[in-house]
Design a protein around this motif. Structure first.
Motif, mmCIF file in Angstrom:
data_model
loop_
_atom_site.group_PDB
_atom_site.id
_atom_site.type_symbol
_atom_site.label_atom_id
_atom_site.label_comp_id
_atom_site.label_asym_id
_atom_site.label_seq_id
_atom_site.Cartn_x
_atom_site.Cartn_y
_atom_site.Cartn_z
ATOM 1 N N LYS A 231 57.192 45.988 65.253
ATOM 2 C CA LYS A 231 58.541 46.151 64.681
ATOM 3 C C LYS A 231 59.540 45.313 65.464
ATOM 4 O O LYS A 231 59.828 45.609 66.624
ATOM 5 C CB LYS A 231 58.963 47.628 64.765
ATOM 6 C CG LYS A 231 58.134 48.538 63.880
ATOM 7 C CD LYS A 231 58.248 49.984 64.273
ATOM 8 C CE LYS A 231 59.618 50.560 63.937
ATOM 9 N NZ LYS A 231 59.585 52.060 64.087
ATOM 10 N N ILE A 232 60.043 44.260 64.809
ATOM 11 C CA ILE A 232 61.005 43.381 65.459
ATOM 12 C C ILE A 232 62.365 43.622 64.807
ATOM 13 O O ILE A 232 62.628 43.117 63.708
ATOM 14 C CB ILE A 232 60.618 41.887 65.278
ATOM 15 C CG1 ILE A 232 59.139 41.643 65.635
ATOM 16 C CG2 ILE A 232 61.545 40.983 66.075
ATOM 17 C CD1 ILE A 232 58.799 41.778 67.089
ATOM 18 N N SER A 233 63.207 44.403 65.465
ATOM 19 C CA SER A 233 64.470 44.796 64.830
ATOM 20 C C SER A 233 65.312 43.566 64.512
ATOM 21 O O SER A 233 65.403 42.631 65.298
ATOM 22 C CB SER A 233 65.238 45.781 65.709
ATOM 23 O OG SER A 233 65.718 45.137 66.851
ATOM 24 N N PHE B 199 64.614 41.297 62.474
ATOM 25 C CA PHE B 199 63.769 40.290 61.835
ATOM 26 C C PHE B 199 62.859 40.930 60.786
ATOM 27 O O PHE B 199 62.942 40.604 59.600
ATOM 28 C CB PHE B 199 62.955 39.540 62.892
ATOM 29 C CG PHE B 199 62.220 38.351 62.343
ATOM 30 C CD1 PHE B 199 62.902 37.188 61.990
ATOM 31 C CD2 PHE B 199 60.847 38.385 62.168
ATOM 32 C CE1 PHE B 199 62.227 36.091 61.462
ATOM 33 C CE2 PHE B 199 60.165 37.291 61.647
ATOM 34 C CZ PHE B 199 60.858 36.149 61.298
ATOM 35 N N ALA C 113 60.679 42.247 55.616
ATOM 36 C CA ALA C 113 61.850 41.677 56.287
ATOM 37 C C ALA C 113 62.876 42.757 56.604
ATOM 38 O O ALA C 113 63.059 43.694 55.821
ATOM 39 C CB ALA C 113 62.474 40.601 55.405
ATOM 40 N N LEU D 114 67.659 39.796 58.382
ATOM 41 C CA LEU D 114 66.996 38.612 57.828
ATOM 42 C C LEU D 114 67.193 38.548 56.308
ATOM 43 O O LEU D 114 67.517 37.497 55.752
ATOM 44 C CB LEU D 114 65.501 38.636 58.175
ATOM 45 C CG LEU D 114 64.657 37.497 57.590
ATOM 46 C CD1 LEU D 114 65.158 36.139 58.049
ATOM 47 C CD2 LEU D 114 63.188 37.667 57.959
ATOM 48 N N LYS D 115 67.049 39.690 55.640
ATOM 49 C CA LYS D 115 67.240 39.735 54.184
ATOM 50 C C LYS D 115 68.628 39.266 53.804
ATOM 51 O O LYS D 115 68.807 38.475 52.880
ATOM 52 C CB LYS D 115 67.066 41.170 53.683
ATOM 53 C CG LYS D 115 65.666 41.520 53.265
ATOM 54 C CD LYS D 115 65.716 42.790 52.440
ATOM 55 C CE LYS D 115 64.521 43.650 52.734
ATOM 56 N NZ LYS D 115 64.649 44.989 52.189
#
Lengths: 96, 98
Positions: free
Chosen positions: B46-48, B50, B84, B88-89
């Motif tokens: 989980k890459i907050s 991204f 996403a 990012l979205k």
């Protein structure tokens, strides 16, 4: 694994860099990828996969609260396609 | 515009953070390597800001060889999916195309 755990993991392997330096580097990498996608570009990482944009056609949607019909514009959404090595790895297929 | 690759990502680390060429290259390798290792060990990443890399188990399903039309089952497998994150979205949504 979260972003902070990822940073810690990298810092344990790159012992000549401080955790602050690794943190800045990870943020920069993520920003670089985000910026590339935001301007319509692709990201291609061999063995890992590629990030690109997919277009969503304009459509009629509904406001879930009021039930009113609303026109939704077409838009781009991020898409990730895993590379062969990653696809194999998650299935326990290892190449050496 | 060519696609962004590991080489350009390393260049960015050199120009913006002043990392040595070696450190920059290793940094990029570790970044993707750690994510891969984690997914290989069946753990979500989980890459907050991204996005999340998730794993899904797919059951065997019927398939077809597109060239010959021959029916062949697609074996059960585990696949990586990417969802996403909000940031990012939102950044991508405003892209208006060429």
């Amino acid at each position: 694994m979260t972003k902070s755990e990822l940073i810690e993991q990298i810092a344990m392997k790159k012992t000549n860099l401080s955790i602050k330096q690794v943190e800045s580097a990870v943020k920069l990498l993520l920003d670089h990828m985000t910026e590339t996608l935001a301007t319509g570009g692709r990201v291609e990482i061999r063995g890992f996969g590629s990030f690109s944009l997919h277009f969503r056609e304009p459509r009629r949607g509904r406001n879930p609260k009021t039930g009113d019909s609303v026109q939704l514009d077409g838009k781009y959404v991020p898409h990730f396609k895993p590379g062969k090595e990653l696809r194999d790895q998650v299935n326990g297929i290892t190449e050496s | 515009m060519g696609a962004l690759t590991k080489a350009e990502m390393a260049e960015k680390l050199i120009s913006e953070l002043g990392l040595s060429k070696r450190d920059a290259k290793e940094m990029v390798e570790h970044f993707f390597g750690e994510i891969r290792e984690c997914l290989r060990d069946n753990e979500q990443v989980k890459i907050s800001g991204f996005g999340n890399f998730d794993l899904r188990d797919k059951r065997e399903r019927p398939g077809r060889n597109p060239k010959t039309g021959e029916e062949i089952p697609i074996s059960a497998r585990r696949v990586v999916t990417f969802k996403a994150g909000q940031k990012l979205k939102a950044r991508v949504e405003s892209y208006k195309g060429e």
